[in-house]
Design a protein around this motif. Structure first.
Motif, PDB file in Angstrom:
ATOM      1  N   TRP A 130      11.861  16.725 -28.446  1.00 35.77           N
ATOM      2  CA  TRP A 130      12.714  16.876 -27.273  1.00 35.77           C
ATOM      3  C   TRP A 130      11.966  15.765 -26.275  1.00 35.77           C
ATOM      4  O   TRP A 130      12.660  15.233 -25.383  1.00 35.77           O
ATOM      5  N   ILE A 133      13.259  12.127 -26.677  1.00 41.31           N
ATOM      6  CA  ILE A 133      14.597  11.958 -26.147  1.00 41.31           C
ATOM      7  C   ILE A 133      14.541  11.861 -24.557  1.00 41.31           C
ATOM      8  O   ILE A 133      15.230  10.869 -24.026  1.00 41.31           O
ATOM      9  N   ILE A 168      20.801  10.219 -23.965  1.00 38.90           N
ATOM     10  CA  ILE A 168      20.605  11.466 -24.472  1.00 38.90           C
ATOM     11  C   ILE A 168      21.349  11.472 -25.785  1.00 38.90           C
ATOM     12  O   ILE A 168      20.978  12.033 -26.826  1.00 38.90           O
ATOM     13  N   ALA A 169      22.568  11.134 -25.933  1.00 41.10           N
ATOM     14  CA  ALA A 169      23.456  11.111 -27.244  1.00 41.10           C
ATOM     15  C   ALA A 169      23.080  10.501 -28.147  1.00 41.10           C
ATOM     16  O   ALA A 169      22.667  10.655 -29.324  1.00 41.10           O
ATOM     17  N   LEU A 172      19.891  11.868 -29.682  1.00 39.27           N
ATOM     18  CA  LEU A 172      19.985  12.817 -30.474  1.00 39.27           C
ATOM     19  C   LEU A 172      20.425  12.101 -31.801  1.00 39.27           C
ATOM     20  O   LEU A 172      20.040  12.735 -32.961  1.00 39.27           O
ATOM     21  N   ALA A 176      18.556  12.644 -35.330  1.00 44.67           N
ATOM     22  CA  ALA A 176      19.249  13.188 -36.467  1.00 44.67           C
ATOM     23  C   ALA A 176      18.976  12.225 -37.721  1.00 44.67           C
ATOM     24  O   ALA A 176      18.800  12.869 -38.648  1.00 44.67           O
ATOM     25  N   SER A 192      21.903   4.803 -33.270  1.00 46.09           N
ATOM     26  CA  SER A 192      21.647   5.272 -31.867  1.00 46.09           C
ATOM     27  C   SER A 192      22.058   4.026 -30.978  1.00 46.09           C
ATOM     28  O   SER A 192      23.024   4.508 -29.926  1.00 46.09           O
TER      29      SER A 192
END
Length: 218
Positions: A130, A133, A168-169, A172, A176, A192
């Motif tokens: 976290w 990110i 942020i997207a 993630l 992932a 990304s």
């Protein structure tokens, strides 16, 4: 060449393959800042300062928060990249000014690439997912905030456009791909960056935005 990339990677605390991403992102953000400064009729020195602030501002804030020396203070290549960006804009300035979407293209590329660099550097230093990110978002978006303040504009991140949310997207997606699916870091970075660019382009094309907080209008 490979040895140089490895040495820079060790100094920057990122994989050697990410050094190229770092330099491309630096050039893209510097050009976007200098292009915006030119629209405000800044002189060459002023435009260079805006370009440098755009290119290294986010990474500087990230490094200070992570407790390390800002990356550009230990390697002159970043200042050289910004000077090259200035010369590039001076040389092709008339063409860039005619292309009204030039700033958007370079800003979006810089945002996507620097977001990945911030995430990877934070992970390499052992911080949790976290945190990586958040640091990716700061690396990508904070330079643009400094740029907008210097040219006396409301920072783009605080307006209705999808900007930090795209970071942020993208973060993630990187986490992932890299941690959940075990993809190589370079491929995770590609997915990304693609996510950030697509979100930014679609948001501008179709006027996507977050809800606006309305205050007392009386």
């Amino acid at each position: 060449m490979l040895d140089l990339l490895q040495q820079l990677g060790l100094a920057l605390r990122i994989p050697a393959s990410f050094v190229i991403i770092e330099f491309v992102g630096t050039m893209a953000f510097a050009i976007s800042g200098i292009r915006m400064a030119s629209s405000k009729r800044f002189d060459w020195f002023g435009a260079l300062i805006v370009g440098m602030a755009t290119a290294v501002g986010g990474g500087t804030i990230r490094d200070l928060m992570l407790g390390v020396s800002p990356f550009w203070l230990t390697n002159k290549i970043y200042v050289i990249c910004c000077i090259i960006a200035l010369l590039w804009v001076i040389t092709f300035g008339k063409y860039l000014i005619r292309q009204h979407n030039t700033w958007f293209i370079f800003d979006t590329i810089g945002l996507a690439l620097f977001n990945v660099i911030g995430i990877e550097k934070t992970l390499q230093m052992g911080f949790p997912l976290w945190t990586s990110i958040i640091m990716g978002c700061i690396t990508g978006a904070a330079g643009g905030v400094i740029r907008d303040i210097l040219i006396n504009e409301v920072p783009l991140i605080f307006r209705k456009e999808i900007y930090a949310v795209a970071c942020i997207a993208g973060g993630l997606v990187y986490v992932a791909c890299f941690r959940l699916f075990g993809l190589p870091a370079e491929l995770s970075a590609l997915f990304s960056s693609f996510t950030v660019i697509v979100i930014r382009v679609l948001a501008v094309r179709y006027h996507w935005h977050l809800p606006v907080l309305k205050g007392d209008e009386s």
